[in-house]
Design a protein around this motif. Structure first.
Motif, PDB file in Angstrom:
ATOM      1  N   VAL A   1      59.624  43.865 -18.471  1.00 21.75           N
ATOM      2  CA  VAL A   1      60.982  43.674 -18.970  1.00 21.75           C
ATOM      3  C   VAL A   1      61.172  44.532 -20.213  1.00 21.75           C
ATOM      4  O   VAL A   1      60.226  44.799 -20.948  1.00 21.75           O
ATOM      5  CB  VAL A   1      61.251  42.182 -19.272  1.00 21.75           C
ATOM      6  CG1 VAL A   1      60.384  41.692 -20.405  1.00 21.75           C
ATOM      7  CG2 VAL A   1      62.710  41.936 -19.554  1.00 21.75           C
ATOM      8  N   HIS A   2      62.366  44.995 -20.403  1.00 25.68           N
ATOM      9  CA  HIS A   2      62.711  45.741 -21.604  1.00 25.68           C
ATOM     10  C   HIS A   2      63.525  44.796 -22.484  1.00 25.68           C
ATOM     11  O   HIS A   2      64.605  44.358 -22.091  1.00 25.68           O
ATOM     12  CB  HIS A   2      63.531  46.982 -21.252  1.00 25.68           C
ATOM     13  CG  HIS A   2      62.744  47.976 -20.480  1.00 25.68           C
ATOM     14  ND1 HIS A   2      62.580  49.265 -20.897  1.00 25.68           N
ATOM     15  CD2 HIS A   2      62.041  47.876 -19.324  1.00 25.68           C
ATOM     16  CE1 HIS A   2      61.833  49.917 -20.034  1.00 25.68           C
ATOM     17  NE2 HIS A   2      61.504  49.094 -19.067  1.00 25.68           N
ATOM     18  N   MET A   3      62.991  44.478 -23.668  1.00 26.41           N
ATOM     19  CA  MET A   3      63.652  43.527 -24.558  1.00 26.41           C
ATOM     20  C   MET A   3      64.373  44.258 -25.682  1.00 26.41           C
ATOM     21  O   MET A   3      64.110  45.432 -25.958  1.00 26.41           O
ATOM     22  CB  MET A   3      62.622  42.560 -25.150  1.00 26.41           C
ATOM     23  CG  MET A   3      61.945  41.693 -24.121  1.00 26.41           C
ATOM     24  SD  MET A   3      60.885  40.427 -24.831  1.00 26.41           S
ATOM     25  CE  MET A   3      59.590  41.396 -25.565  1.00 26.41           C
ATOM     26  N   HIS A   4      65.243  43.539 -26.338  1.00 27.21           N
ATOM     27  CA  HIS A   4      65.955  44.065 -27.494  1.00 27.21           C
ATOM     28  C   HIS A   4      64.942  44.378 -28.596  1.00 27.21           C
ATOM     29  O   HIS A   4      63.961  43.655 -28.765  1.00 27.21           O
ATOM     30  CB  HIS A   4      66.963  43.011 -27.975  1.00 27.21           C
ATOM     31  CG  HIS A   4      67.928  43.549 -28.970  1.00 27.21           C
ATOM     32  ND1 HIS A   4      67.614  43.670 -30.300  1.00 27.21           N
ATOM     33  CD2 HIS A   4      69.196  44.000 -28.820  1.00 27.21           C
ATOM     34  CE1 HIS A   4      68.648  44.177 -30.946  1.00 27.21           C
ATOM     35  NE2 HIS A   4      69.618  44.376 -30.070  1.00 27.21           N
ATOM     36  N   PRO A   5      65.172  45.449 -29.358  1.00 30.27           N
ATOM     37  CA  PRO A   5      64.219  45.813 -30.425  1.00 30.27           C
ATOM     38  C   PRO A   5      64.010  44.739 -31.490  1.00 30.27           C
ATOM     39  O   PRO A   5      63.002  44.756 -32.190  1.00 30.27           O
ATOM     40  CB  PRO A   5      64.846  47.066 -31.047  1.00 30.27           C
ATOM     41  CG  PRO A   5      65.731  47.619 -30.001  1.00 30.27           C
ATOM     42  CD  PRO A   5      66.211  46.454 -29.183  1.00 30.27           C
ATOM     43  N   CYS A   6      64.928  43.786 -31.613  1.00 29.60           N
ATOM     44  CA  CYS A   6      64.740  42.726 -32.620  1.00 29.60           C
ATOM     45  C   CYS A   6      63.523  41.866 -32.307  1.00 29.60           C
ATOM     46  O   CYS A   6      63.031  41.144 -33.172  1.00 29.60           O
ATOM     47  CB  CYS A   6      65.988  41.865 -32.752  1.00 29.60           C
ATOM     48  SG  CYS A   6      66.262  40.716 -31.402  1.00 29.60           S
ATOM     49  N   PHE A   7      63.014  41.935 -31.085  1.00 31.78           N
ATOM     50  CA  PHE A   7      61.841  41.146 -30.701  1.00 31.78           C
ATOM     51  C   PHE A   7      60.529  41.896 -30.904  1.00 31.78           C
ATOM     52  O   PHE A   7      59.488  41.479 -30.420  1.00 31.78           O
ATOM     53  CB  PHE A   7      61.957  40.670 -29.251  1.00 31.78           C
ATOM     54  CG  PHE A   7      63.058  39.683 -29.036  1.00 31.78           C
ATOM     55  CD1 PHE A   7      63.035  38.459 -29.678  1.00 31.78           C
ATOM     56  CD2 PHE A   7      64.120  39.977 -28.218  1.00 31.78           C
ATOM     57  CE1 PHE A   7      64.053  37.540 -29.489  1.00 31.78           C
ATOM     58  CE2 PHE A   7      65.140  39.069 -28.013  1.00 31.78           C
ATOM     59  CZ  PHE A   7      65.108  37.848 -28.659  1.00 31.78           C
TER      60      PHE A   7
END
Length: 119
Positions: free
Chosen positions: A93-99
């Motif tokens: 999965v590609h997550m938001h950079p905030c994670f």
């Protein structure tokens, strides 16, 4: 082209690697172990889960209580032999950079919670 503030692949790709039939007791032990892991990590925000995935994670203690009450307490003859399966898989999965960084586990829980079936 995806926007900078949205994930490139918001829906995870899930690949099944293997399955193994397990007993009711093994299912209870595995679920208890997974519930104890955040407490062992020492993080005060260990069970923080963003978004609607939190609802799925909040149901896990109820599922564990139901397993203990309805399945473990029932006679062995009444228990179906192939009701519980241990699953090993891979999720991309590609997550938001905030994670990135300290919030990585929080983002992974959010994605895994989205894969869990709604209860």
């Amino acid at each position: 082209m995806p926007l900078a503030h949205s994930a490139y692949r918001p829906s995870p790709e899930v690949e099944l690697l293997s399955t193994k039939d397990i007993s009711v007791d093994e299912a209870v032990l595995g679920l208890e172990a997974s519930l104890c892991e955040p407490a062992r990590s020492g993080s005060k925000n260990a069970m923080h889960v963003p978004g609607s995935a939190l609802i799925n994670f909040r149901q896990i203690p109820n599922i564990l209580a139901s397993l203990k009450k309805d399945w473990v307490a029932s006679p062995a003859a009444a228990q179906a032999s192939q009701c519980f399966v241990e699953v090993h898989g891979r999720m991309e999965v590609h997550m938001h950079p905030c994670f990135m960084g300290e919030r990585l586990i929080e983002g992974m829980r959010a994605v895994a919670g989205g894969v869990l079936p709604p209860v």
